[in-house]
Design an enzyme around this catalytic site. Structure first.
Site, PDB file in Angstrom:
ATOM      1  CD  GLU A 581      -3.035   0.714   2.332  1.00  0.00           C
ATOM      2  OE1 GLU A 581      -3.474   1.690   2.978  1.00  0.00           O
ATOM      3  OE2 GLU A 581      -3.384  -0.460   2.557  1.00  0.00           O
ATOM      4  CD  GLU A 585      -4.902   7.130   5.306  1.00  0.00           C
ATOM      5  OE1 GLU A 585      -5.818   6.288   5.195  1.00  0.00           O
ATOM      6  OE2 GLU A 585      -4.093   7.130   6.251  1.00  0.00           O
TER       7      GLU A 585
END
Length: 703
Positions: A581, A585
């Site tokens: 990943e 964010e």
């Protein structure tokens, strides 16, 4: 499917001691077993060749009981060699097993509204290697029973024990089964099972047994007749996990089950099996690990120096990483490593591959008793090491041209580790430098004061240890890298086949994603989180993802983040099996900073490694409030290098071992608005701030 956690050292120890003590206590006769007509005359124990200790445990358990004639139960028991998931040929495509099944088959055995809400019944699931191996092991047993001389056989897996009162329960159950199935006798009787969430359908219930319609998991212990085995073989192929498929055979077999299982699975038998349905259960919020998966225990194996034949693929580095070791590779063009430099390297890394050691460093390594050596090639070095008369416990030679099924063996013998169930990896392209350390010591020293409060990192074999003193790189302020050809683009003002809405969730998320959480208009796509309970989740929100995966590229979107404590606007690349990943964010409680993160797990496509819930995060100052207006955010992912940029300006960069290897497998692009369980990440969610909205537009992927 035994997916219970057998953790708890003290509990396991107590259980183990209790079974040893029980082995000295004789429990009498089980009148169902014997050599007469209508008796269970044989016991087959499915056991892997490499797990002889499990066979010995089952023998101790069986020795406690006697047949109707007074002979020990071990006198009619024999070991049946199981199919090994590590053998690629054994789990390859076969006419006996169809490895693809429907999620609807899971619903049939264990209905769950949360799973049905997230996935249609025709969603396809592919069995894992371990599930295929288990299915094929049982099939081979059925073949042996169908062609054998015994009318009835008890089939046991090798992780079982007989609960108190088992002898009486089995004897009563067998008498009841015989009387119900006159004159031919029962075809199948479950002595061990798990009721699927308490939802099993039972007919013809009496004190001793019942007739199952559906809803039983496990095939740990069952009695099968010769005719029953033949019926199962006629019904093949097995579609999906064998215990699931068996539920579809209950009617034609006239299957019966004891009113309560008399044989249970041992709670101290750790399993390296992986289950194909688990990712779906996690995405639906049924399996919830709270904070997420815990990192594996790092093996204490000392250190290793390895030399390869410099092929195009780094299979050896990937294999050692899959064993839980921190691996650093070298290209061969580095400066020679001197003896005084070696301790610092081995303090951070467990394995150095193709390290350019100076003569004094090699001598120093040989002098250290905690250093082992592995060679694929390099005849000169081999000759030198052999002249040093190193004991076999410190040196091994690997033949990369040998059969792939034997490549784990020399590694694991040298390191004193168990071979993993995964096949030996092909590895990533060596040119990608997946395990190359590209860090600049000067940059990291200067960054320490700039990032005084870096986030906590996972304690994982694939992240630098805390003692390394890792700090994020200082923002360079330079312009973002040049973009390549545009592969995908959408204004996101209306639904598109390139990016589809998701209906799922994941552990740690208080919200479930649904199509109602996505609204398209002239401004783009709005991801809306509302206080609407959905399944086990308190909130409903929106998420979308690309329909295809990408192997590197530049991923861009104009984003206006959601405001509010407890909310996270995510724009990230993600994959499972193994989990990798790259995150960008924006947390609603701290909208002037962005959170960047990388998760790395090793292995080829399909390796079931997904450890870590913190990853390697750090927060970057944006210089503006991300919730007030749109800004262009980009992740530029290239071999050995990741760049995060905002409005065309580089904000953060990472290279190999900075502090993780760089993900190397294809990933999908995701966007979501979610509510973390962890208040540490984004604060506590406030009901009066809902509904909240994050908006995405002009999403693109470039080569």
């Amino acid at each position: 499917m035994n997916i219970h956690d057998a953790s708890g050292v003290l509990r396991n120890f107590v259980f183990r001691v209790s079974r040893v003590v029980a082995s000295f206590i004789r429990r009498g006769r089980i009148t169902a077993f014997g050599c007469g007509d209508g008796m269970i005359s044989s016991v087959l124990v499915i056991n892997l060749d490499r797990q002889t200790h499990r066979w010995r445990r089952v023998v101790r358990e069986l020795r406690r009981f006697r047949t109707s004639e007074g002979a020990p139960l071990t006198s009619i028991a024999r070991r049946f060699s199981a199919i090994d998931a590590r053998d690629g040929r054994a789990v390859a495509a076969t006419a006996d097993v169809d490895s693809v099944y429907r999620i609807g088959d899971q619903y049939f055995v264990q209905p769950d509204a949360r799973l049905e809400e997230c996935f249609g019944a025709d969603e396809l699931v592919r069995m894992t290697r371990q599930e295929i191996a288990v299915a094929r092991s049982h099939i081979e047993v059925w073949k042996a029973i169908a062609s054998g001389d015994d009318d009835y056989v008890l089939v046991l897996e090798d992780d079982v024990w007989f609960r108190r009162g088992a002898a009486g329960a089995i004897s009563r159950g067998w008498r009841a089964a015989r009387s119900r199935c006159e004159p031919d006798g029962p075809r199948m009787l479950y002595l061990s099972y798990e009721d699927a969430g308490g939802s099993a359908e039972r007919l013809d219930v009496c004190d001793a047994l019942f007739r199952p319609v559906r809803g039983l998991w496990f095939l740990s212990g069952y009695v099968l007749s010769r005719e029953g085995a033949a019926a199962l073989l006629r019904a093949m192929p097995v579609v999906g996990p064998v215990d699931l498929w068996m539920n579809y055979r209950f009617r034609e077999l006239g299957a019966l089950a004891l009113s309560s299982p008399a044989i249970l699975q041992r709670q101290d038998s750790g399993s390296d099996n992986s289950y194909s349905v688990l990712p779906y259960l996690a995405r639906a919020g049924i399996v919830d690990a709270g904070s997420g998966s815990m990192a594996p225990v790092r093996p204490s194996v000392g250190h290793m120096l390895a030399w390869t034949d410099s092929r195009e693929l780094d299979g050896l580095a990937m294999a050692l990483s899959m064993l839980g070791l921190r691996v650093r590779t070298f290209d061969g063009d580095e400066e020679a490593i001197r003896a005084q430099d070696l301790p610092d390297l081995l303090d951070v890394f467990d394995v150095l591959i193709d390290a350019p050691l100076a003569a004094d460093a090699l001598c120093a390594a040989i002098a250290r008793k905690d250093v082992k050596f592995l060679l694929e090639s390099n005849a000169t070095l081999r000759s030198k090491l052999e002249r040093e008369c190193l004991p076999p416990s410190r040196i091994a030679f690997l033949s990369p041209n040998g059969p792939s099924t034997r490549l784990w063996e020399p590694l694991c013998i040298l390191l004193g580790l168990s071979e993993p169930a995964h096949p030996f990896p092909t590895g990533s392209l060596r040119a990608n430098g997946t395990f190359r350390d590209h860090r600049s010591k000067e940059v990291h020293r200067s960054a320490q004061a700039f990032f005084p409060n870096s986030c906590s990192l996972d304690d994982s074999p694939w992240i630098l240890p805390s003692r390394s003193g890792w700090r994020p790189r200082l923002p360079s302020g330079r312009s973002a890298p040049l973009a390549g050809e545009r592969l995908v683009f959408s204004e996101m003002t209306m639904p598109t086949s390139s990016f589809v809405g998701l209906v799922e969730t994941f552990p740690g998320n208080l919200a479930s994603f649904s199509q109602e959480g996505l609204v398209h208009d002239e401004d783009g796509v709005h991801l809306i989180i509302r206080s609407i309970p959905t399944g086990t989740r308190l909130y409903r929100s929106g998420a979308f993802a690309s329909t295809r995966s990408f192997e590197h590229g530049r991923f861009e979107a104009e984003i206006r983040a959601a405001r509010g404590s407890g909310l996270v606007t995510g724009f990230f690349l993600h994959r499972d099996a193994p989990r990798q990943e790259i995150d960008l964010e924006l947390t609603g409680d701290d909208p002037r900073r962005m959170l960047v993160n990388v998760y790395f797990n090793p292995g080829d496509e399909g390796a079931t490694m997904s450890f870590g819930y913190r990853g390697s995060p750090c927060r970057i100052d944006l210089g503006f409030d991300a919730t007030l207006d749109f800004h262009l955010y980009a992740i530029d992912w290239r071999p050995g290098h990741i760049t995060w940029s905002v409005d065309g300006r580089v904000m953060h960069e990472r290279v190999g071992w900075d502090p993780t290897p760089i993900p190397h497998l294809p990933m999908r692009l995701h966007a979501n608005l979610w509510a973390p369980r962890s208040e540490e990440l984004a604060g506590r969610i406030k009901q009066d701030a809902l509904p909240a909205i994050a908006t995405f537009k002009k999403v693109s992927v470039r080569a």
